[in-house]
Scaffold this active site. Structure first.
Site, PDB file in Angstrom:
ATOM      1  N   GLU A 267       0.824  -1.210   0.000  1.00  0.00           N
ATOM      2  CA  GLU A 267       0.000   0.000   0.000  1.00  0.00           C
ATOM      3  C   GLU A 267       0.862   1.265   0.000  1.00  0.00           C
ATOM      4  O   GLU A 267       1.795   1.392   0.784  1.00  0.00           O
ATOM      5  CB  GLU A 267      -0.899  -0.017   1.240  1.00  0.00           C
ATOM      6  CG  GLU A 267      -1.783   1.213   1.389  1.00  0.00           C
ATOM      7  CD  GLU A 267      -2.474   1.258   2.738  1.00  0.00           C
ATOM      8  OE1 GLU A 267      -3.446   2.015   2.865  1.00  0.00           O
ATOM      9  OE2 GLU A 267      -2.028   0.542   3.669  1.00  0.00           O
ATOM     10  N   LYS A 331      -9.373   1.930  -3.430  1.00  0.00           N
ATOM     11  CA  LYS A 331      -9.876   1.439  -2.153  1.00  0.00           C
ATOM     12  C   LYS A 331     -11.283   1.960  -1.899  1.00  0.00           C
ATOM     13  O   LYS A 331     -11.575   3.137  -2.102  1.00  0.00           O
ATOM     14  CB  LYS A 331      -8.940   1.880  -1.024  1.00  0.00           C
ATOM     15  CG  LYS A 331      -9.319   1.357   0.348  1.00  0.00           C
ATOM     16  CD  LYS A 331      -8.295   1.800   1.381  1.00  0.00           C
ATOM     17  CE  LYS A 331      -8.639   1.247   2.766  1.00  0.00           C
ATOM     18  NZ  LYS A 331      -7.653   1.689   3.774  1.00  0.00           N
ATOM     19  N   CYS A 381      -5.235  -2.455   2.786  1.00  0.00           N
ATOM     20  CA  CYS A 381      -5.159  -2.253   4.232  1.00  0.00           C
ATOM     21  C   CYS A 381      -6.288  -2.964   4.947  1.00  0.00           C
ATOM     22  O   CYS A 381      -6.480  -4.165   4.791  1.00  0.00           O
ATOM     23  CB  CYS A 381      -5.121  -0.758   4.555  1.00  0.00           C
ATOM     24  SG  CYS A 381      -4.732  -0.384   6.280  1.00  0.00           S
TER      25      CYS A 381
END
Length: 506
Positions: A267, A331, A381
């Site tokens: 990430e 995301k 994440c």
């Protein structure tokens, strides 16, 4: 039990909750629950009224979450000059709303009559609270009790049917057996545990499909969070990733000629806006051999026609060896306070890095790769911590979790995050590839068996073959309906539906 604690029941509840965290990753001292859960039930049985029971339940939850989430404080040290005043209150501040969910099983245990009804209803209410915690206010299903079994693939296998919430239910009921004071109850618990492990052994003995002929190169840069966005360090950091990528890709190409290679960065690994920086994309592509693709975590921006910033995304971009972007994922499930400020900016502080809220992508989806390569379902994440919410309408060939756990240093946090990722592999019957900026990077097959690992705080490469998927599990097909059905059934059985002539429960 010391008289000091008996005279301070809220403190006792707090300590029992805090001690329960020893069962969580990375310690996995699961037998401690045989003391803390019965102790909590015993305490609730002494509550003189529902208000006191609720208060003691809150104390247990507060202890559990303060001890389990202590590592959140570490993120403040990346800018301690600005956020020093939050250091003593960050973990307790997050634990406060989490503790409110523990009031639910506490009230259930207080209301139900002693014995098997209290035991059964408490377990069901505990899981109901866990499920609500994963949904309300965008959800935060961290440290679900079923995660205590993530030290090995064997005890995780029932998650393929009932999910982590089902494991939580079994765990609470087994841990609460001492309150029943019955040899028959212990015998039944041992039989359940034997069946549990037997199912795990049977499932792990089943042959897996052959691995994909795709070589993985996971790059763990181990970049400290407080130096990551330093302008003077950006090029050296980027160069580190380029050099490690080239080294790993060349090694895989030499050892397995002709096989496609996927190089994976974690990430926001790129210190540049990689998807929009032509020179950075050219340099990244130049580090790849012809048979390789790069999947890189990066921040992505969108500007308006007037040149003003319109949106920021936490993204994963796929680059080919020419430096051309051939795939993109944004995301969807953003972190409150970390990636956006809740309540529409009403709060008088701005904790988001850079002071700009991120925008959300469309949700779980497949990142289609060129050349017929197996396409992953990216999870950036903490998107990986949500049971039954990691796969969209289209089923991917594998799950890819890219994360930056550098925020949390050398602590329990990265191991707890890793355990959640492992459980998603078992639940969905999909291999899980996890690339972390600083550990733990790992590769799990579709049954949760660990294929490879690069430890916390290490810098280097993790190389392996991409495992194949299994057919969709029962949990993958039914989602949360199965564990929800069990907890409703147990709640119904635990309620005393009739009364004796004297008014007591029958």
């Amino acid at each position: 039990m010391p008289a000091f604690l008996l005279n301070r029941p809220w403190l006792l509840a707090f300590l029992l909750g805090a001690l329960s965290v020893l069962a969580m990753p990375p310690v996995h001292a699961v037998p401690v629950l045989l003391a803390t859960i019965p102790g909590f039930l015993w305490l609730l049985g002494r509550a003189p009224g529902w208000r006191r029971a609720a208060w003691w339940g809150f104390g247990f939850g507060f202890g559990f979450h303060v001890a389990g989430l202590y590592w959140i404080t570490h993120s403040l040290f990346t800018d301690v000059g600005r956020w020093w005043w939050l250091v003593p209150v960050a973990a307790p501040g997050i634990a406060l709303p989490m503790a409110a969910f523990s009031v639910i099983p506490a009230l259930a245990a207080w209301w139900l009559p002693p014995g098997w009804r209290r035991w059964l209803g408490f377990g069901a209410a505990w899981v109901a609270a866990e499920m609500l915690r994963g949904i309300l206010f965008t959800g935060f299903p961290w440290n679900l009790l079923g995660t205590v079994w993530a030290f090995h693939a064997l005890p995780l296998q029932p998650a393929s049917v009932i999910g982590v919430h089902g494991l939580s239910l079994l765990t609470v009921l087994l841990a609460g057996l001492p309150v029943l004071r019955s040899r028959a109850a212990w015998a039944g618990g041992i039989a359940v545990l034997a069946l549990w492990m037997g199912f795990g052994a049977w499932r792990l003995a089943e042959p897996l499909p052959p691995d994909h002929a795709v070589r993985l190169v996971l790059v763990q840069g181990n970049v400290a969070q407080d130096t990551k966005w330093d302008p003077a360090r950006r090029m050296p950091i980027f160069q580190r990733y380029l050099e490690l990528s080239a080294e790993g890709a060349r090694a895989q190409a030499a050892a397995h000629p002709g096989q496609p290679i996927l190089v994976i960065w974690p990430e926001t690994a790129s210190p540049f806006l990689l998807a929009q920086d032509a020179e950075a994309m050219r340099l990244a592509g130049a580090a790849l051999p012809p048979e390789a693709l790069l999947l890189a975590g990066t921040v992505r921006a969108e500007w308006g026609s007037d040149g003003r910033l319109q949106a920021l995304f936490n993204s994963l971009v796929a680059l080919d060896p020419t430096g051309r972007a051939v795939g993109l994922f944004d995301k969807a499930h953003l972190v409150p306070f970390g990636e956006y400020m809740p309540l529409g900016g009403i709060l008088p502080i701005r904790m988001v890095t850079g002071g700009v809220d991120f925008s959300a992508g469309p949700g779980p989806e497949v990142l289609h790769l060129p050349g017929g390569l197996p396409s992953p379902g990216p999870l950036i994440c903490y998107e990986v911590i949500f049971p039954a919410r990691v796969v969209g309408e289209e089923r991917p060939a594998w799950l890819l979790n890219v994360t930056n756990d550098a925020w949390f240093g050398i602590s329990a946090g990265p191991y707890q995050h890793l355990a959640a990722a492992r459980l998603r592999a078992v639940e969905e019957g999909l291999p899980m590839v996890r690339a972390a900026q600083t550990g733990v990077s790992a590769i799990f097959d579709a049954t949760g068996r660990e294929r490879a690992r690069l430890g916390l705080g290490a810098s280097g490469l993790l190389m392996a073959e991409l495992p194949a998927a299994l057919a969709p599990t029962l949990f993958a097909r039914c989602g949360l309906w199965l564990p929800l059905g069990f907890l409703v059934l147990f709640l119904v059985f635990s309620v005393p539906w009739r009364r004796s002539p004297s008014g007591e429960s029958g």
